[in-house]
Design a protein around this motif. Structure first.
Motif, PDB file in Angstrom:
ATOM      1  N   THR A 303       0.813  -1.228   0.116  1.00  9.58           N
ATOM      2  CA  THR A 303      -0.014  -0.081   0.006  1.00  9.58           C
ATOM      3  C   THR A 303       0.932   1.214  -0.031  1.00  9.58           C
ATOM      4  OG1 THR A 303      -1.506  -1.241   1.318  1.00  9.58           O
ATOM      5  CG2 THR A 303      -2.184   0.937   1.032  1.00  9.58           C
ATOM      6  N   SER A 304       1.868   1.167   1.087  1.00  7.90           N
ATOM      7  CA  SER A 304       2.620   2.382   0.975  1.00  7.90           C
ATOM      8  C   SER A 304       3.348   2.553  -0.434  1.00  7.90           C
ATOM      9  CB  SER A 304       3.914   2.186   1.970  1.00  7.90           C
ATOM     10  OG  SER A 304       3.103   1.718   3.263  1.00  7.90           O
ATOM     11  N   PHE A 307       1.128   3.875  -3.012  1.00 10.12           N
ATOM     12  CA  PHE A 307       0.686   5.209  -2.447  1.00 10.12           C
ATOM     13  C   PHE A 307       1.674   6.101  -3.219  1.00 10.12           C
ATOM     14  CE2 PHE A 307       0.886   8.480   0.765  1.00 10.12           C
ATOM     15  CZ  PHE A 307      -0.259   9.007   0.475  1.00 10.12           C
ATOM     16  N   LEU A 308       2.908   5.917  -2.953  1.00 10.39           N
ATOM     17  CA  LEU A 308       4.182   6.747  -3.401  1.00 10.39           C
ATOM     18  C   LEU A 308       4.290   6.819  -4.952  1.00 10.39           C
ATOM     19  CD1 LEU A 308       6.927   5.887  -0.837  1.00 10.39           C
ATOM     20  CD2 LEU A 308       5.658   8.003  -0.979  1.00 10.39           C
ATOM     21  N   LEU A 323      -5.492   4.836  -2.948  1.00 11.25           N
ATOM     22  CA  LEU A 323      -5.498   5.954  -2.018  1.00 11.25           C
ATOM     23  C   LEU A 323      -4.454   7.138  -2.482  1.00 11.25           C
ATOM     24  CD1 LEU A 323      -4.839   3.953   1.396  1.00 11.25           C
ATOM     25  CD2 LEU A 323      -6.507   5.854   1.038  1.00 11.25           C
ATOM     26  N   ALA A 326      -5.965  10.193  -3.297  1.00 11.50           N
ATOM     27  CA  ALA A 326      -6.440  11.014  -2.017  1.00 11.50           C
ATOM     28  C   ALA A 326      -5.272  11.719  -1.295  1.00 11.50           C
ATOM     29  CB  ALA A 326      -6.887  10.243  -0.886  1.00 11.50           C
ATOM     30  N   GLN A 327      -4.178  11.686  -2.152  1.00 10.84           N
ATOM     31  CA  GLN A 327      -2.872  12.466  -1.690  1.00 10.84           C
ATOM     32  C   GLN A 327      -3.132  13.757  -1.294  1.00 10.84           C
ATOM     33  OE1 GLN A 327       0.955  11.917  -3.743  1.00 10.84           O
ATOM     34  NE2 GLN A 327       0.905   9.947  -2.965  1.00 10.84           N
ATOM     35  N   VAL A 329      -4.560  17.265  -0.187  1.00  9.82           N
ATOM     36  CA  VAL A 329      -5.674  17.687   0.797  1.00  9.82           C
ATOM     37  C   VAL A 329      -6.655  18.520   0.083  1.00  9.82           C
ATOM     38  CG1 VAL A 329      -6.048  19.466   2.465  1.00  9.82           C
ATOM     39  CG2 VAL A 329      -4.442  17.691   2.589  1.00  9.82           C
ATOM     40  N   GLN A 330      -6.439  19.334  -1.083  1.00  4.05           N
ATOM     41  CA  GLN A 330      -7.818  19.758  -1.873  1.00  4.05           C
ATOM     42  C   GLN A 330      -8.450  19.018  -2.338  1.00  4.05           C
ATOM     43  OE1 GLN A 330      -4.568  21.646  -1.642  1.00  4.05           O
ATOM     44  NE2 GLN A 330      -5.305  23.551  -0.605  1.00  4.05           N
ATOM     45  N   LEU A 332      -9.243  16.048  -1.314  1.00  2.00           N
ATOM     46  CA  LEU A 332      -9.652  15.360  -0.349  1.00  2.00           C
ATOM     47  C   LEU A 332     -10.781  16.355   0.320  1.00  2.00           C
ATOM     48  CD1 LEU A 332      -7.236  13.609   2.190  1.00  2.00           C
ATOM     49  CD2 LEU A 332      -9.038  12.776   0.781  1.00  2.00           C
ATOM     50  N   ALA A 333     -10.799  17.630   0.477  1.00  2.00           N
ATOM     51  CA  ALA A 333     -11.324  18.611   0.798  1.00  2.00           C
ATOM     52  C   ALA A 333     -12.932  18.384  -0.009  1.00  2.00           C
ATOM     53  CB  ALA A 333     -10.981  20.038   0.934  1.00  2.00           C
ATOM     54  N   PRO A 336     -14.043  13.944   0.125  1.00  2.00           N
ATOM     55  CA  PRO A 336     -13.701  13.139   1.266  1.00  2.00           C
ATOM     56  C   PRO A 336     -13.900  11.791   0.965  1.00  2.00           C
ATOM     57  CG  PRO A 336     -15.401  14.509   1.905  1.00  2.00           C
ATOM     58  CD  PRO A 336     -15.110  14.769   0.597  1.00  2.00           C
ATOM     59  N   LEU A 339     -11.313   8.842   0.993  1.00  2.00           N
ATOM     60  CA  LEU A 339     -10.513   8.038   2.005  1.00  2.00           C
ATOM     61  C   LEU A 339     -11.020   6.731   2.374  1.00  2.00           C
ATOM     62  CD1 LEU A 339      -9.407  10.797   4.768  1.00  2.00           C
ATOM     63  CD2 LEU A 339      -7.988   9.118   3.256  1.00  2.00           C
ATOM     64  N   ALA A 342      -9.324   3.500   2.539  1.00  2.00           N
ATOM     65  CA  ALA A 342      -8.351   3.229   3.866  1.00  2.00           C
ATOM     66  C   ALA A 342      -9.152   2.170   4.855  1.00  2.00           C
ATOM     67  CB  ALA A 342      -7.898   4.524   4.692  1.00  2.00           C
TER      68      ALA A 342
ATOM     69  N   PHE B 151       1.276   6.964   7.132  1.00  2.00           N
ATOM     70  CA  PHE B 151       0.856   8.037   6.123  1.00  2.00           C
ATOM     71  C   PHE B 151      -0.608   8.285   5.903  1.00  2.00           C
ATOM     72  CE2 PHE B 151       0.622   4.052   3.372  1.00  2.00           C
ATOM     73  CZ  PHE B 151      -0.448   4.018   2.765  1.00  2.00           C
ATOM     74  N   LEU B 155      -2.653  11.456   6.466  1.00  2.00           N
ATOM     75  CA  LEU B 155      -3.416  12.160   5.337  1.00  2.00           C
ATOM     76  C   LEU B 155      -4.933  12.327   6.225  1.00  2.00           C
ATOM     77  CD1 LEU B 155      -3.110  11.771   2.271  1.00  2.00           C
ATOM     78  CD2 LEU B 155      -4.432   9.759   2.518  1.00  2.00           C
ATOM     79  N   TYR B 159      -6.599  16.056   6.496  1.00  2.00           N
ATOM     80  CA  TYR B 159      -8.057  16.250   5.931  1.00  2.00           C
ATOM     81  C   TYR B 159      -8.803  17.132   7.303  1.00  2.00           C
ATOM     82  CZ  TYR B 159     -12.723  15.546   4.788  1.00  2.00           C
ATOM     83  OH  TYR B 159     -14.172  15.618   4.650  1.00  2.00           O
ATOM     84  N   ILE B 269       8.166   8.537   4.231  1.00  2.00           N
ATOM     85  CA  ILE B 269       6.614   8.767   3.445  1.00  2.00           C
ATOM     86  C   ILE B 269       5.891   9.727   3.898  1.00  2.00           C
ATOM     87  CG2 ILE B 269       5.962   6.591   4.891  1.00  2.00           C
ATOM     88  CD1 ILE B 269       4.548   5.577   2.199  1.00  2.00           C
TER      89      ILE B 269
END
Lengths: 367, 330, 333
Positions: A303-304, A307-308, A323, A326-327, A329-330, A332-333, A336, A339, A342, B151, B155, B159, B269
């Motif tokens: 996953t990590s 994700f990268l 995910l 979903a990296q 923040v904008q 995500l806002a 949402p 997420l 996860a 991570f 996140l 958020y 990370i």
């Protein structure tokens, strides 16, 4: 008397059966076993549980919020979802598609949807739930959609397959390495043991993520999804085997001193027979416990990396890849629900941890 | 005791050599080299260089020599403190990395410190009050800590910080200090920013250490010397703190050896998610660009710092364990 | 039996909670510890000898509890205390541990902490009661070590336990037990882990200290030889019950209980004819959670009266008297 009866059967039970009996007393671990089993069932029937084609993109349904299935309407039981209607935003003049309660789309069980092969063999298009009549744009978006308009729920179902199997394959590889090297270490001792122990120490003292990143970044861009999949598996297990080797070696060393092993040696049993008949049964449960504790680490690793952006690459679908969207923040806002990907990660890791703990306690109640 | 220190030092140096080789292998793994990547980059902007020019560049960077020679050329300069030039930034690697390495270590060490200070008392409590409500809560939190990859936690925090507090969580400096030279004000600003990433990083490690401490202490509590101490007629709490806790501290202390590399790993990370000016984001960029010297230096330095951290913890263990100090083995 | 007892255990019962249910570890155990006398407690492993010791000091494991009976300190005097009524964590109970009742351990290796010097652990015990101050306590620690027969106590006081031999460690253990100047000493298999010559030395030391200080010693062992050499009275235990209780001489000359007889027969005898088989007791000690009904010894007893011994247990040995818990004796009366 029931306790006396139980004791009687306990006295004659084999190592594995004893472990199982002790394991059943760990309620949390027992429940976790079912959760893990459920996850693997999802992985097997992923496409059937998916509602929309996980790869199908459509700009029109970009970032649709999660929509529930309405079970009832004024006519009584009538499971339906709202259709999408394009509306022009009067400020930006952008056409946005929003759910329109006026358009009802009937939801049925065992609906026809996109085609896939069940178990990779049987071609079918049956999905557990779906629209009575498939629509070009509309659909059931239980957990919303991503930027490209792909249904998150369906993608999560399909992602289960890769995320869980990559853990299993990695653990399998680690186990082979771990048993081989740990077993050699514990069995032969001497300089072989020292050498293997040093190698393990060296590997363990290296921060793993930079190392993975380095190796993963080196995978050629031209590789296919399958090639990358196996390469990532190799990378993960290359580092993950050390813990398993440690457990195996520890058990070997402990068992070698046990009276029953020494007795077997004195009686002239062959090395192989001692290993298979006397030692293996008494550490199978330890190995199973170690495996189920190693699995979550492997899943987190994949996953990590994904994700990268260094692990699996789209069009492959794994939890890490989901995910990745979903990296920011904008993003995500605004969305949402991304997420949600996860949740299965956390759930399955928890379950494996409980399971592994329960198994370990059961395998070795005093250790 | 001297033997023990020498053995540890020897092992540490072997590890360092192994890390340098691995690093170099990683850097050499991708097909093609920096020049290929550079040419591809130029091509995408519409310009190009001739094959002769490419060959000349390869020669300049020593890329035309055998791999082993390249390794020794590289390591010889590394030992002198010359880490080469970043091909992507066209500046010395040390300059590009700048404060980032120290900031990485700062974040990792803070996380380590936090891990210890939280895990120790909770672990003790959990073991002494086994199966109490508090123990169950600690165990649950511990499991959650294990199950949430850091991570992801970063996140989620970002958020919530953004959505409900209107804060942009992340970074290690406020905007006004980011480009400033070092000053007390900047250091204080840093101090205010470190706890959050440190907490994020520490969670999983803490969960692990609580479990280790609890298991060790439960083991020790069963040992006869605890009964001896109780039979002297001293108070229960004092007995527990002086004897079994002290004994359980040893495996706990040696667990730094593998918690620390793990924290350094995690910091990479988490830095990416939280936008920390550590080596994490830089490493990712350099790996993607196949910037050999930069990526190599980062992996190498991280590895070596981890080894040094581990070595320090080993020596600390020796210092607190009389048997190791006096006889050289446990 | 002369002298008023310092400590009387009366009909003590202890139970342990286990996964499979509660296990009765002690059942109606009574014994007396008298000043200047040694009570030997014998029995096979798992018969409740150590549990008795721990119950007296109120340091049972957390899953164990005293469910019946009394432990009377200074019975019959105005200072009489029932230890079972005290909170194990209380100041009063702590005052009993170390200062009234000292404990000597079986495993000299694991009974001392490896993290602290001998002196540190000894001084702590001295200062736990009537703290005389650090330097005086240190002097006293050195004296205690010397009393325990440790050569060069001035240097040994700063040694770590892992630097001492097993015999020396057990001497430290004895010094530790005597640090609070107790008048009762419980020695839980103090010589089992030692080699034979060291065993003899430790026993001689114990005997000397016990006589000099007029201590009431409870000596737990499974070695009949040790009992013969050391004890004045003895209690034979089987599965948590005292099956016979009498002065040692009586027991060795005319054992009352079939189990005692079997135990005595299984001691190797120098006068035995060559190749004579050593007598053993048939069967094994039953699992504590699978206690036989009736008299716990009946499945292994050569003189079992079926229909009687397997129905109800015989009456326990009357407290404070010599006797055995067996139907054969009840019938003889």
């Amino acid at each position: 008397m029931s306790t006396a009866l139980a004791d009687d059967s306990l006295a004659q039970a084999g190592q594995l059966r004893l472990t199982w009996l002790r394991f059943k007393r760990h309620k949390l671990a027992f429940v976790s076993l079912f959760i893990v089993a459920l996850f693997y069932l999802v992985a097997i029937f992923a496409d059937g549980l998916a509602i929309n084609d996980p790869h199908a993109t459509d700009a029109k349904r970009s970032y649709i919020p999660p929509q529930g299935i309405h079970l009832f309407d004024e006519d009584g039981f009538n499971p339906h979802v709202s259709g999408l209607t394009g509306k022009r935003d009067m400020k930006t003049f952008k056409l946005a598609y929003v759910p329109d309660p006026a358009r009802k789309l009937k939801v049925v069980l065992f609906a026809h949807g996109y085609s896939y092969n069940l178990f990779g063999l049987i071609p079918t298009d049956i999905h557990l739930i779906g629209l009575e009549t498939p629509q070009p744009v509309d659909g059931i978006f239980l957990l919303g959609t991503d930027q490209l308009g792909r249904d998150l729920f369906s993608r999560m179902m399909v992602a289960t397959r890769i995320s869980l199997s990559i853990g299993l394959v990695s653990v399998g590889l680690s186990l082979v390495l771990g048993i081989l090297l740990g077993g050699m270490s514990g069995l032969y001792g001497g300089w072989i043991d020292t050498a293997i122990q040093r190698v393990i120490e060296v590997i363990r003292s290296i921060p793993t993520i930079p190392l993975w990143m380095g190796i993963a970044a080196a995978l050629p861009n031209t590789w296919s999804v399958t090639q990358v999949y196996f390469a990532i598996t190799l990378i993960i297990s290359f580092i993950g085997w050390t813990e398993l080797a440690r457990v195996v070696r520890g058990r070997f060393l402990a068992l070698r001193e046990e009276d029953f092993v020494i007795a077997a040696e004195m009686l002239g049993a062959s090395q192989l027979r001692i290993m298979l008949r006397h030692m293996l049964p008494s550490f199978t449960s330890h190995v199973i416990a170690a495996v189920s504790l190693a699995l979550p680490a492997m899943i987190i690793s994949e996953t990590s990396l994904s994700f990268l952006g260094l692990g699996l690459r789209p069009p492959a679908i794994s939890w890490g890849i989901l995910l990745q969207d979903a990296q920011n923040v904008q993003v995500l806002a605004g969305a949402p629900w991304l997420l949600c990907a996860a949740i299965p990660v956390v759930l399955v890791i928890l379950a494996f941890n409980f399971l592994g703990d329960g198994l370990r306690d059961a395998a070795d109640p005093y250790g | 005791m001297l033997m023990y220190i020498l053995r540890r030092l020897l092992l540490a140096s072997i590890t360092c050599v192994a890390i340098s080789v691995l690093t170099f292998v990683i850097i050499r793994l991708p097909p093609g080299d920096f020049i290929d990547a550079y040419i591809a980059n130029l091509a995408s902007t519409g310009s190009s260089i001739t094959a002769d020019q490419a060959e000349a560049m390869r020669h300049d960077y020593g890329l035309d020599r055998p791999v082993i020679v390249q390794y020794f050329l590289w390591i010889a300069r590394v030992v002198q403190g010359d880490f080469g030039v970043s091909m992507m930034w066209r500046r010395p690697v040390t300059e590009v990395i700048g404060d980032r390495l120290w900031l990485t270590m700062l974040v990792s060490f803070s996380a380590l410190f936090l891990t210890w200070t939280i895990a120790l008392p909770i672990g003790i409590y959990s073991a002494v009050k086994q199966y109490s409500v508090g123990d169950y809560i600690a165990t649950m939190v511990g499991f959650l800590g294990l199950a949430i990859p850091n991570f992801l936690l970063a996140l989620i925090l970002m958020y919530f910080g953004f959505r409900y507090l209107g804060l942009s969580v992340g970074g290690l400096f406020s905007a006004e200090y980011a480009q400033e030279a070092w000053s007390w004000a900047k250091a204080w600003d840093l101090a205010k920013h470190v706890p959050l990433p440190a907490c994020v990083l520490a969670l999983a490690g803490t969960a692990q250490l609580i479990r280790i401490m609890r298991a060790n202490l439960l083991d020790e509590l069963r040992k006869p010397y605890v009964v001896t101490a109780k039979a002297k007629g001293i108070g229960n709490l004092r007995v527990i703190l002086k004897y079994p806790v002290r004994a359980a501290l040893n495996p706990f202390a040696s667990s730094i050896a593998y918690v620390f590399p793990y924290l350094v790993s995690g910091s990479i990370i988490v830095s990416l998610v939280l936008g920390l000016p550590t080596v994490g984001p830089l490493l990712l960029q350099s790996l993607v660009a196949q910037d050999m010297y930069l990526a190599g230096t980062i992996v190498l330095l991280l590895g070596i710092m981890t080894v040094v951290g581990t070595l320090i913890s080993d020596l600390l263990l020796m210092w607190i364990e009389p048997r190791l100090r006096l006889t050289g083995r446990l | 039996m002369a002298d008023r007892p310092l400590l009387s255990v009366r009909e003590l019962a202890v139970e342990f909670r286990a996964d499979t249910g509660t296990v009765r570890a002690l059942d109606s155990v009574s014994l007396d510890l008298r000043p200047g006398r040694v009570l030997g407690v014998v029995g096979e492993s798992g018969c409740g000898k150590s549990v008795t010791a721990r119950a007296i000091l109120r340091i049972l494991d957390r899953n164990g509890a005293i469910v019946a009976g009394k432990i009377l300190l200074d019975p019959g005097t105005t200072a009489e205390v029932d230890l079972t009524a005290l909170n194990p964590e209380s100041q009063a109970m702590r005052g009993v541990r170390g200062a009234r009742v000292g404990l000597i351990f079986q495993e000299p290796m694991s009974a001392l902490s490896m993290q602290y010097t001998v002196g540190n652990q000894l001084i702590e015990a001295i200062r736990a009661h009537n703290d005389p101050g650090k330097s005086v306590a240190r002097q006293r620690a050195i004296e205690l070590l010397r009393d325990a027969g440790i050569p060069r106590p001035e240097t040994r006081v700063d040694a770590y336990p892992f630097q001492l031999s097993g015999g020396l460690r057990q001497r430290v253990g004895i010094a530790l037990a005597l640090a609070g100047d107790p008048d009762i000493l419980i020695a839980d298999e103090p010589t089992t882990a030692l080699d034979v010559t060291t065993q003899a030395q430790i026993l001689t030391l114990l005997r000397r200290l016990q006589r000099d200080k007029h201590i009431a010693l409870m000596l737990i062992t499974h070695d009949m030889g040790v009992i013969a050499q050391m004890a004045d009275d003895m209690a034979v235990m089987y599965l948590g019950r005292v099956v016979e209780y009498a002065p040692v001489r009586e027991v060795f000359h005319s054992p009352r209980h079939p189990y005692t007889r079997a135990l005595l027969r299984s001691v190797p005898d120098l006068r035995a004819t060559p190749r004579q088989r050593l007598a053993t007791i048939g069967g094994a000690v039953p699992q504590p959670n699978a206690r036989p009904s009736g008299c716990p010894f009946h499945p292994r007893c050569p003189e079992v009266i079926l229909g009687r011994c397997d129905v109800a247990p015989p009456a326990p040995v009357p407290p404070g008297e010599a006797g055995a818990s067996c139907f054969l004796l009840e019938d003889a009366v």
